[in-house]
Design a protein around this motif. Structure first.
Motif, mmCIF file in Angstrom:
data_model
loop_
_atom_site.group_PDB
_atom_site.id
_atom_site.type_symbol
_atom_site.label_atom_id
_atom_site.label_comp_id
_atom_site.label_asym_id
_atom_site.label_seq_id
_atom_site.Cartn_x
_atom_site.Cartn_y
_atom_site.Cartn_z
ATOM 1 N N VAL A 202 -17.015 4.092 1.270
ATOM 2 C CA VAL A 202 -16.693 4.505 2.839
ATOM 3 C C VAL A 202 -16.037 5.692 3.001
ATOM 4 N N CYS A 203 -15.933 6.198 4.085
ATOM 5 C CA CYS A 203 -15.246 7.151 4.466
ATOM 6 C C CYS A 203 -13.663 7.241 4.255
ATOM 7 N N SER A 204 -12.997 7.788 3.696
ATOM 8 C CA SER A 204 -11.450 7.506 3.227
ATOM 9 C C SER A 204 -10.618 7.638 4.349
ATOM 10 N N ARG A 205 -10.883 8.351 5.608
ATOM 11 C CA ARG A 205 -10.041 8.163 6.596
ATOM 12 C C ARG A 205 -10.229 6.944 7.247
ATOM 13 N N CYS A 206 -11.344 6.164 7.095
ATOM 14 C CA CYS A 206 -11.420 5.054 7.948
ATOM 15 C C CYS A 206 -10.860 3.878 6.803
ATOM 16 N N ALA A 207 -10.980 4.409 5.695
ATOM 17 C CA ALA A 207 -10.324 3.445 4.536
ATOM 18 C C ALA A 207 -9.029 3.438 4.876
ATOM 19 N N ALA A 208 -8.441 4.411 4.847
ATOM 20 C CA ALA A 208 -7.089 4.818 4.914
ATOM 21 C C ALA A 208 -6.344 3.835 5.992
ATOM 22 N N GLU A 209 -6.807 4.112 7.216
ATOM 23 C CA GLU A 209 -6.481 3.645 8.513
ATOM 24 C C GLU A 209 -6.461 1.983 8.048
ATOM 25 N N THR A 210 -7.792 1.367 7.448
ATOM 26 C CA THR A 210 -8.060 0.082 7.340
ATOM 27 C C THR A 210 -6.774 -0.242 6.416
ATOM 28 N N GLY A 211 -6.244 0.355 5.417
ATOM 29 C CA GLY A 211 -5.450 0.094 4.506
ATOM 30 C C GLY A 211 -3.839 -0.117 4.950
ATOM 31 N N VAL A 212 -3.758 0.700 6.081
ATOM 32 C CA VAL A 212 -2.473 0.888 6.705
ATOM 33 C C VAL A 212 -2.454 -0.646 7.540
ATOM 34 N N ALA A 213 -3.569 -0.997 8.206
ATOM 35 C CA ALA A 213 -3.478 -2.130 8.913
ATOM 36 C C ALA A 213 -3.093 -3.459 7.927
ATOM 37 N N ILE A 214 -3.743 -3.208 6.885
ATOM 38 C CA ILE A 214 -3.631 -4.583 6.174
ATOM 39 C C ILE A 214 -2.355 -4.603 5.319
ATOM 40 N N ASP A 215 -1.778 -3.482 5.228
ATOM 41 C CA ASP A 215 -0.455 -3.273 4.537
ATOM 42 C C ASP A 215 0.523 -3.535 5.705
ATOM 43 N N ASP A 216 0.227 -3.950 6.754
ATOM 44 C CA ASP A 216 1.111 -4.141 8.137
ATOM 45 C C ASP A 216 2.092 -2.783 8.067
ATOM 46 N N ALA A 217 1.648 -1.616 7.922
ATOM 47 C CA ALA A 217 2.435 -0.386 8.098
ATOM 48 C C ALA A 217 2.194 0.431 9.286
#
Ligand code: SF4
Length: 535
Positions: A202-217
């Motif tokens: 998937v698009c890395s911008r969207c993956a990165a935002e998702t990762g920030v959310a999962i990381d509670d960051a």
């Protein structure tokens, strides 16, 4: 004065061998000679002659001052931020980033670049201080309940009608801006998302935002969250992941995909009306059109000046181009979006200097530009300082980037019913939506821009994970051939520099310039180098 100038000229002559531009011209090194291998760490600052070196140094100090003010506003919270959030540490690379952006800049282009960059730094440091001072993870603050977090690609102008509220784009600090500064930060969040089960293509911008959310960051504040479908289907998905983690009542601002279709506008207008009602209900406040008009006037003036700049961009006498144009406009439009009058004041000063340069027939970059290019490129062009590199290495001047063409329609400042229609149109033409989504004429606009700005080249970033754009490859190549443009696809994986490295991106240009056009680089030290460990 003449006496002082004479002395300065003598010093400049004596020290010219330290100037990377002189070194490249005389076969004695160049821009890359200053760097430690693989890193973005320079052994010494760039020597640009007496006047420009001191101007550059003073501008550097001015940015440090803004950072000092930020820390002074929230000393303990800033330290806590560094300990809590991985992305906070990346901001320490900002100064190195700015130095790289303006390599080879002299005279007017250097001054305007720093004026624009300082506008960003003063605003961004203010936002960081505000976020730290009100983050509920650190005990909250006076604005915690009146901040309204919203999606970064949603232009926030319409929210300025809530006099009592402070809109903060939630993803800007951990993702939208920092991905431009540090190539190593978003891969961590992408890995978090993938280890949670998100597909790797998937698009890395969207993956990165998702990762920030999962990381509670994400910082924590506010009573409700405004999400969006902007710009594309991948963004819709990341909004869904984020709403689960942010865990606040949310409203998805789903603006019309087919935004060039007039029949779609009433739908977008209604969505804006609905989100205003949602915020009124959640926060118990009333929308104030007079307040909105105040900020609409700011963005109207900024847009008016932007269009005047476009006239000057058509000539060879514009000292504003490349990264200092594109990054500024991206931030001024997408992040500040009318909320900070500093940008209007800065624009007034910059356009004055630009007219002056035009009258003096000032040629930027020592008149070494060989090609004029329209760039179609998002975040990957910033962490690679791509427009600066391409000018210094091959003499390709990036006249305008797609990020500068976002919503420039004027907003009515008297009649709420007309204003909300203008706001809908303005919001639909936001980051990436305007260029990549909603009909083929958005993508095709690249040719009109290239013609309008007298470009002989189009540089087209090729995000290997942007599904929509992957579908138009062959068509773009065919059209470039028919229209007679030099056309280069530059592969990248947006925010994941592990898939396609900075050098791999540069190689796309190197190959075209040397093999297809048979040209020699202006600075051979910039053709091939390893900066994989740099910020
Ligand atoms: S790069 Fe493509 S997939 Fe990613 S957010 Fe932009 S339009 Fe969507």
């Amino acid at each position: 004065m003449k006496f002082v100038d004479n002395i300065i000229n003598k010093i400049d002559k004596k020290l010219e061998r330290f100037d990377p531009l002189w070194q490249a011209e005389n076969g004695k090194g160049g821009q890359r000679s200053r760097y430690k291998d693989k890193t973005g760490v320079a052994k010494y600052r760039e020597w640009r002659g007496v006047k420009d070196t001191f101007y550059d140094y003073a501008a550097w100090l001015n940015n440090i001052k803004s950072m000092g003010i930020m820390v002074a506003k929230a000393p303990v919270r800033t330290v806590k931020g560094f300990l809590e959030y991985r992305w906070m540490g990346s901001y320490l690379g900002t100064f190195m980033f700015i130095d790289r952006l303006f390599e080879g800049y002299r005279g007017e282009e250097l001054r305007i670049a720093h004026m624009n960059m300082h506008a960003i730094v003063q605003n961004l440091t203010g936002v960081i201080a505000k976020v730290m001072n009100n983050d509920e993870r650190f005990g909250g603050g006076p604005l915690s309940d009146t901040i309204i977090p919203y999606d970064e690609v949603l232009p926030a102008l319409f929210m300025k009608g809530f006099k009592e509220l402070t809109p903060i784009p939630l993803q800007t600090l951990p993702e939208f801006i920092i991905c431009d500064i540090d190539q190593h930060i978003e891969p961590y969040y992408i890995d978090v998302a993938e280890s949670y089960g998100l597909a790797a293509d998937v698009c890395s911008r969207c993956a990165a935002e998702t990762g920030v959310a999962i990381d509670d960051a994400f910082p924590k504040f506010g009573k409700a969250f405004v999400t969006t479908n902007m710009p594309c289907n991948a963004s819709e998905a990341t909004s869904m992941f984020q709403r689960r983690r942010v865990n606040l009542p949310d409203f998805p601002v789903t603006l019309a995909m087919q935004h060039n279709e007039p029949g779609a506008h009433p739908y977008s207008v209604q969505v804006l009306k609905d989100v205003i009602k949602f915020i009124e209900d959640e926060y118990g406040v009333k929308y104030d059109w007079k307040e909105l008009f105040k900020y609409a006037k700011e963005i109207n003036e900024q847009n008016k000046i932007e269009l005047e700049k476009w006239d000057l961009f058509k000539t060879e006498y514009s000292p504003l181009s490349g990264i200092s144009e594109s990054l500024y406009r991206l931030y001024a439009w997408a992040s500040a979006n009318g909320s900070d009058p500093y940008f209007t004041k800065n624009d007034r000063k910059v356009i004055k200097r630009m007219y002056d340069c035009y009258e003096r027939k000032y040629k930027p970059f020592g008149g070494k530009t060989r090609h004029r290019a329209f760039l179609w490129g998002p975040s990957a062009v910033y962490y690679t300082d791509f427009p600066t590199w391409v000018q210094n290495c091959w003499g390709i001047n990036i006249v305008l980037n797609m990020d500068s063409t976002m919503g420039h329609n004027m907003i009515n400042t008297e009649d709420p019913e007309e204003a909300i229609k203008d706001l809908a149109l303005f919001s639909e033409k936001a980051t990436m939506r305007h260029h990549a989504v909603g009909g083929f004429d958005n993508v095709n606009a690249v040719w009109d821009y290239a013609k309008r700005f007298n470009c002989d080249m189009v540089l087209f970033n090729d995000n290997v994970a942007c599904k929509g754009m992957n579908g138009v490859h062959a068509i773009m190549e065919e059209q470039a051939r028919e229209l007679g443009f030099h056309f280069i696809f530059i592969e990248h994986d947006l925010e994941d520099s592990r898939t396609v490295s900075r050098q791999d991106m540069r190689k796309c240009v190197n190959d075209y310039m040397s093999i297809v056009l048979g040209e020699k680089p202006l600075d051979p030290t910039l053709v091939e180098f390893d900066d994989s460990l740099a910020y």
